[in-house]
Each structure stands twice: as C-alpha cells, then as structure tokens.
Design an enzyme around this catalytic site. Structure first.
Site, PDB file in Angstrom:
ATOM      1  N   HIS A  37       3.531   3.255   8.420  1.00  0.00           N
ATOM      2  CA  HIS A  37       4.409   2.082   8.525  1.00  0.00           C
ATOM      3  C   HIS A  37       4.373   1.521   9.949  1.00  0.00           C
ATOM      4  CE1 HIS A  37       6.497   4.393   5.199  1.00  0.00           C
ATOM      5  NE2 HIS A  37       6.330   3.210   4.633  1.00  0.00           N
ATOM      6  N   GLY A 149      -0.043  -1.849   3.464  1.00  0.00           N
ATOM      7  CA  GLY A 149      -1.003  -0.788   3.772  1.00  0.00           C
ATOM      8  C   GLY A 149      -2.062  -0.651   2.681  1.00  0.00           C
TER       9      GLY A 149
END
Ligand code: PAF
Length: 283
Positions: A37, A149
C-alpha cells in the site's frame, strides 16, 4: 494529515483542489496496510499534488463471511504508516456513509466474462461488491488518478471496466503499481498476517513457480508448466489450488500454447492453511 470521516467533510477539504486543475491521487484500501500500500502512496505522491487514501473494509465484496470476520483491523498502525508515508488525507467512512441506502439493493455492473473467470468464478459476487464500493468512493473523492496494485490483477481490469461504465475514461487515469514482495518473494498482502512463520516460508513456492513459468514458457508446454506448479504447491503444504492459469494479459482469456507477440500473465490462487493467497506475474 487530515482524517475525514464523512463525504461532506472530505468534499469540503478537497474543494480548493477541484477548482485548480490539480492532480488528486487516490489509493483505496481496506486497511491492514503494508509496504504494498505504501508503494501506492509513494507513486501517488510522485504524480499528484495531493494524495487521498481511504480505509474501508467493504462488507459487500466478501463472498466468505469467515474471511470478512477474520479480516485484520489495524487502524492505529494504518494511520501511523500513512502519516509517515506523507499521505495528505485519509478518508475513513462508516458503512452507513458508503451505503446510505443499505447493502441489500446493490447496483449491478455488466462485467460479463471478467467476473465469470478466475477470482470471479471462485468468489461469487466479489467483483460486484468491489465495483459498488469503488464507484461510491470515486464519486466521493473525485480523484484524477487512481492507484491500484498489480497483485490484484483481475481487480485492476474490473476497475478499468468500471471506469468505462461510469464514462470517466476522460477524467480519471488508472495507474497500476507493480507488486511489492517479501524477501522470499511472497507477495505482500493483508492476509499474510494470518500465516504462521512456517506457512509464510512455504508460501514462497507461489513466486518460485511463477518465476519458473516466466523462465520457461517459451520452451515448455503450458499444460506441463501448470501441472508442475500444482505439484510443487501441494508438496510445499498448500492444501487446495483454485487455479493456475496462463492468460492473455489484455483480456484474461486462457491461452493454451506459446505464440510470439501475445502478452501473457500467469495467475495463481491457492490455500495454505486457512488462508487463500493470490499472485500473478507478467510473462
Ligand atoms: O484491493 C482492495 O483492497 C479492495 O478491493 C478495494 C479496491 C479497496 C475496494 O474495497
């Protein structure tokens, strides 16, 4: 760093940026943050004047009640990590704030093939939940760049489709950030917290097999590579394999044999203990 708990406060905080043609970066998360993250926040900081991260454990995307109940909540550490990474705004809404109309009558998105395969096949309704929350978050944050991601490869494709369905292609750019890995190659994931030390070590078999496939896909038959990977995972303590699939990287159609010029991705989902891990690698 500012923490906003409602869409109204968020809008008020962001008001001055909406008018100035400034890039607003958005990193949606479900918390339990890790370096994967943080890489998204860093990328947003590179590309945008202001970075917003949301933390919201979205109840509508869990097909498995047990998975939802066991989802790690580490809010204080998350706030600490976001502050350290230089995030400007955290959006921390409640379930009522996101689903003011309840969670029983969700919108349906026409994702067709994309939600019938791989994660969609094994996690029924999951991507409908993802689309419902991401659309609501996008409407509240109104970012110019969205960061996701690559570890959730299919989710990136679904969200790209959602952006198209929202007709936001011209006002929102989607940036996919490469997967961040542990030293042994295990893809970082909030679910890794639920692994024992031994499982964490053994889970490296996923990446080792992805790498083996990357190094050999031009010379060995795909079915042999997949069979080998299945055997290796089972040998390393994985209990169940949902899929190991070599697909066209543009549309996720399965590909049976090597053909020059076709960009490929290999995707894996498998259980070690009770924990379901996913990973992928572009070939
Ligand atoms: O990838 C996730 O963490 C979630 O699916 C997302 C995009 C934050 C939506 O809840």
């Amino acid at each position: 760093m500012v923490i906003c708990k409602t869409a109204a406060i968020l809008e008020n905080t962001l008001k001055k940026y909406y008018t100035n043609n400034i890039n607003i970066g958005f990193v949606p998360t479900m918390g339990a943050l890790h370096n994967g993250h943080i890489a998204l926040i860093e990328e947003s900081k590179q590309q945008c004047a202001i970075t917003v991260a949301s933390i919201f454990v979205n109840p509508t995307q869990f097909n498995d009640k047990n998975d939802f109940e066991k989802y790690p909540i580490t809010i204080e550490n998350d706030i600490f990590l976001l502050e350290k990474a230089g995030c400007d705004i955290i959006f921390l809404p409640s379930v009522n704030e996101i689903y003011s109309d309840g969670i029983d009558n969700l919108k349906h998105y026409e994702l067709s093939y994309l939600e019938e395969i791989l994660e969609g096949k094994y996690r029924k309704g999951h991507f409908q939940g993802v689309c419902n929350v991401v659309e609501r978050l996008l409407l509240m944050v109104k970012p110019t760049i969205l960061f996701l991601g690559q570890k959730d490869y299919q989710q990136c494709m679904v969200v790209s489709k959602l952006v198209e369905l929202m007709n936001w292609q011209n006002k929102l750019k989607l940036v996919i950030v490469p997967t961040i890995r542990e030293e042994n190659g295990l893809a970082m994931s909030s679910r890794n917290r639920r692994l024992t030390e031994e499982e964490r070590t053994k889970a490296a078999a996923i990446y080792n097999n992805l790498l083996y496939m990357k190094n050999n896909f031009e010379r060995l038959p795909f079915n042999g590579l997949i069979k080998r990977a299945e055997e290796e995972l089972l040998k390393n303590g994985f209990l169940k394999i949902d899929y190991i699939s070599i697909c066209n990287a543009q549309n996720l159609q399965p590909i049976a044999e090597y053909k020059e010029g076709v960009k490929l991705v290999v995707l894996i989902a498998a259980f070690i203990g009770e924990v379901r891990l996913i990973d992928n690698l572009l070939l």
